[in-house]
Scaffold this motif. Structure first.
Motif, PDB file in Angstrom:
ATOM      1  N   LEU A 192      54.564  80.426  38.606  1.00  2.49           N
ATOM      2  CA  LEU A 192      55.999  80.319  38.882  1.00  2.49           C
ATOM      3  C   LEU A 192      56.797  79.866  37.670  1.00  2.49           C
ATOM      4  O   LEU A 192      57.920  80.307  37.446  1.00  2.49           O
ATOM      5  CB  LEU A 192      56.226  79.347  40.036  1.00  2.49           C
ATOM      6  N   LEU A 193      56.196  78.969  36.882  1.00  8.00           N
ATOM      7  CA  LEU A 193      56.947  78.446  35.738  1.00  8.00           C
ATOM      8  C   LEU A 193      57.214  79.524  34.690  1.00  8.00           C
ATOM      9  O   LEU A 193      58.081  79.350  33.836  1.00  8.00           O
ATOM     10  CB  LEU A 193      56.220  77.248  35.117  1.00  8.00           C
ATOM     11  N   ALA A 215      63.083  79.207  36.663  1.00  3.14           N
ATOM     12  CA  ALA A 215      62.259  78.040  36.994  1.00  3.14           C
ATOM     13  C   ALA A 215      62.775  76.767  36.328  1.00  3.14           C
ATOM     14  O   ALA A 215      62.730  75.680  36.921  1.00  3.14           O
ATOM     15  CB  ALA A 215      60.807  78.301  36.585  1.00  3.14           C
ATOM     16  N   PRO A 270      61.115  74.617  41.399  1.00  2.64           N
ATOM     17  CA  PRO A 270      61.315  75.818  40.587  1.00  2.64           C
ATOM     18  C   PRO A 270      61.331  77.085  41.446  1.00  2.64           C
ATOM     19  O   PRO A 270      62.140  77.981  41.205  1.00  2.64           O
ATOM     20  CB  PRO A 270      60.115  75.813  39.633  1.00  2.64           C
ATOM     21  N   ALA A 271      60.481  77.143  42.473  1.00  4.08           N
ATOM     22  CA  ALA A 271      60.441  78.340  43.313  1.00  4.08           C
ATOM     23  C   ALA A 271      61.812  78.618  43.923  1.00  4.08           C
ATOM     24  O   ALA A 271      62.256  79.770  43.997  1.00  4.08           O
ATOM     25  CB  ALA A 271      59.396  78.183  44.416  1.00  4.08           C
ATOM     26  N   VAL A 309      63.974  80.088  41.208  1.00  3.15           N
ATOM     27  CA  VAL A 309      63.551  81.461  40.891  1.00  3.15           C
ATOM     28  C   VAL A 309      64.079  82.388  41.988  1.00  3.15           C
ATOM     29  O   VAL A 309      64.595  83.481  41.711  1.00  3.15           O
ATOM     30  CB  VAL A 309      62.013  81.567  40.787  1.00  3.15           C
TER      31      VAL A 309
END
Ligand code: TRP
Length: 447
Positions: A188-189, A194, A269-270, A273
Motif C-alpha cells: 500500500l505504501l 499513501a 494510508p489505505a 489511497v
C-alpha cells in the motif's frame, strides 16, 4: 479430576496471549478510532492508557490466574480468605464469564463477515458473480451461515485443548498474521496517496480531545488487551510457576500495541489511497468515514480500483482479519468452557459444544434483531462491563488478596524481583491508582 492443560513453553504462551490480544480490535477498531478521533492525538492517549492502566491490570489478571491454576471463578475465590469476599469474588468471576460470552456473540458475527469478504474475491476469480454478491450483501442468511462457520472453527480449536489446540494454532497463525500485515503495508505504501494517510495518522489534531475520548481510548485499550473478563486470567492459569510474569505481560503488551500501531500504518494510508482513486472517504459532515463502513465499503471499493492486484490484496486483507479474529475468539471461548468443564467435571469437548452452542444461539438472536441488539451488546459489554470488572480485579488484587501472599506469588518466579521498580510500585499502584483512574473515567462519561 481431569489433568489440567498447560502451555508447553514461554514462547507458546506469548504467542497465544498475543494472539488473544491481537484481533479485530487492533486491525479494525484501533485504526478506525484513530481515524475519527484526531489521528496521533488518539494514538498518544491510547499509548499512555495502555501503559498506565491496561498493563498493570494485565499483570493482576495473569497473577490471579497463575496463583489459582484454575478457571477465573475458582481463581478469584482462591485469593479470598473470608466467606463474604469469596461470594463477591464468585460474582465478579461469573460476571466476567457472562461478559466474555456476550463479546464472543457479536465478535463471531463480525468475524463471519471477514470470512465472507474473503470469499468474495475468490469467487470473482472463478467468475462466480452471484455468490460473490451474496457474500458481501447484508442479509440474515449470509450472517447466519458465516457466523456458524466461524463458531465451528473456534469450538474445534478450543476442544483440541490448551496445548494441542490454542497453543498450536497460535504458533501457526501469529507469524502468518505478521507476514501478511507487513506485505500489505509494503504494497500500500507504494501507492499514490499513501503519504497523505501517514500524515493524517502521525500528526496529532488535539481538537478532538474530550472526556468521551478518554472513555473510548480506555475501552479500546481494555478490549485490545482482552482485559476484564477472565481471558488473561485463564491463560495465566496455564502458566507454570517459574515464569517471570511482569516481563511476560510486558512482552504481550508490546506485541499487541506494536500490531495496533502497524495496522494504523495500513488502514490510514489505505483510506487516502482510496481517496486518490476516487472513493468517497469523508461523510456529509466532512469527518472521515469510519467504523463498519471503513472495512466493508471503503476498503473493498479501494481494492476494486486496483484491478487483479486488488483481488489478491482483498483476499490477503480479509484472510489477515479472519486469522486475527480466530486467535482471539478461541481465548474468549476458553473462559466459559474451562469453567463448565471444571465446575461440572465434564469432558472438555462436551463443554465446548454446549457452551459454544449456547453462545451461537445468542448470536442467532442478535442476527434476527440486528438493529436493536447488535450495538447494545457491544456497548454494554465493552464500554461498561469490561472496565468495571477490570476495576474489580484490581480491587481484589490490591485490597482482598493478603499482601504477603500476593508478594509471595510475585516472588515465586524470580526472587530478584524485590530489587526492581515493579515490586516497589505495582502493588500500591493496583490498590489505589488503577481503581481510581478507571472509576473516574467511567463516572465522567456517565455524567
Ligand atoms: N483483544 C482482542 C481484539 O483486539 C479481542 C479479545 C479477545 C477480547 N479476548 C477478549 C476482547 C476478551 C475482550 C475480552 O480484537
Amino acid at each position: 479430576m481431569q489433568q489440567r492443560g498447560q502451555f508447553s513453553s514461554r514462547l507458546g504462551f506469548i504467542l497465544a496471549a498475543a494472539g488473544s490480544a491481537v484481533g479485530l480490535g487492533n486491525i479494525w477498531g484501533f485504526p478506525t478510532q484513530t481515524a475519527s478521533n484526531g489521528g496521533a492525538a488518539f494514538l498518544l492517549i491510547y499509548l499512555a492508557l495502555i501503559f498506565v492502566l491496561a498493563y498493570p491490570v494485565l499483570c493482576a489478571e495473569l497473577l490471579i490466574g497463575r496463583h489459582g491454576q484454575s478457571n477465573p471463578v475458582a481463581s478469584m475465590q482462591l485469593i479470598c480468605s473470608h466467606r463474604s469476599t469469596r461470594k463477591a469474588a464468585t460474582l465478579v468471576g461469573l460476571a466476567g464469564m457472562i461478559t466474555v460470552s456476550g463479546i464472543l456473540s457479536f465478535y463471531a458475527i463480525v468475524a463471519g463477515w471477514m470470512i465472507a469478504f474473503m470469499g468474495e474475491p475468490l469467487a470473482l476469480m472463478v467468475g462466480a458473480e452471484q455468490p460473490a454478491n451474496w457474500m458481501t450483501s447484508f442479509g440474515v442468511g449470509r450472517n447466519l451461515l458465516f457466523t456458524a462457520i466461524f463458531m465451528l472453527f473456534t469450538i474445534w480449536v478450543v476442544n483440541a485443548g490448551v496445548k494441542e489446540g490454542i497453543e498450536k494454532w497460535s504458533r501457526r497463525l501469529m507469524p502468518a498474521l505478521l507476514v501478511l500485515l507487513l506485505l500489505l503495508i509494503g504494497y500500500l505504501l507504494t501507492q499514490e496517496g499513501a503519504a497523505d494517510g501517514l500524515k493524517a495518522y502521525l500528526v496529532p489534531d488535539w481538537s478532538h480531545l474530550s472526556p468521551e475520548l478518554l472513555l473510548k481510548a480506555m475501552g479500546q485499550s481494555f478490549f485490545s488487551l482482552s482485559l476484564g473478563v477472565g481471558t488473561m486470567m485463564i491463560y495465566g492459569s496455564y502458566l507454570s510457576r517459574d515464569e517471570n510474569l511482569p516481563k511476560l505481560a510486558a512482552q504481550v503488551t508490546l506485541v499487541d500495541t506494536g500490531v495496533a500501531v502497524l495496522a494504523g500504518m495500513l488502514i490510514m494510508p489505505a483510506m487516502y489511497v482510496a481517496l486518490h482513486n476516487g472513493v468517497e472517504i469523508f461523510d456529509a459532515n466532512g469527518a472521515l468515514i469510519s467504523s463498519g463502513d471503513l472495512v466493508f465499503q471503503v476498503l473493498p471499493a479501494l481494492f476494486d480500483t486496483m484491478g487483479s492486484a486488488g483481488l489478491i490484496a482483498a483476499t490477503v486483507f480479509f484472510l489477515l482479519m479472519s486469522i486475527a479474529a480466530l486467535t482471539s475468539s478461541i481465548s474468549m471461548l476458553e473462559v466459559p468452557v474451562a469453567y463448565v468443564a471444571e465446575r461440572f467435571a465434564l469432558p472438555r469437548a462436551k463443554a465446548g459444544y454446549l457452551v459454544g452452542g449456547a453462545i451461537m444461539a445468542f448470536s442467532v438472536l442478535v442476527i434476527f434483531n440486528f438493529g436493536f441488539l447488535f450495538g447494545k451488546v457491544i456497548s454494554i459489554t465493552t464500554e461498561y462491563a469490561q472496565p468495571l470488572i477490570g476495576l474489580m480485579f484490581a480491587v481484589f488484587t490490591g485490597w482482598v488478596w493478603k499482601r504477603n501472599r500476593l508478594l509471595n506469588e510475585l516472588r515465586q518466579s524470580n526472587p530478584e524481583i524485590e530489587q526492581g521498580l515493579f515490586w516497589k510500585i505495582w502493588p500500591t499502584y493496583v490498590k489505589f491508582i488503577c481503581p481510581l483512574l478507571i472509576g473516574a473515567v467511567v463516572l465522567q462519561s456517565l455524567m
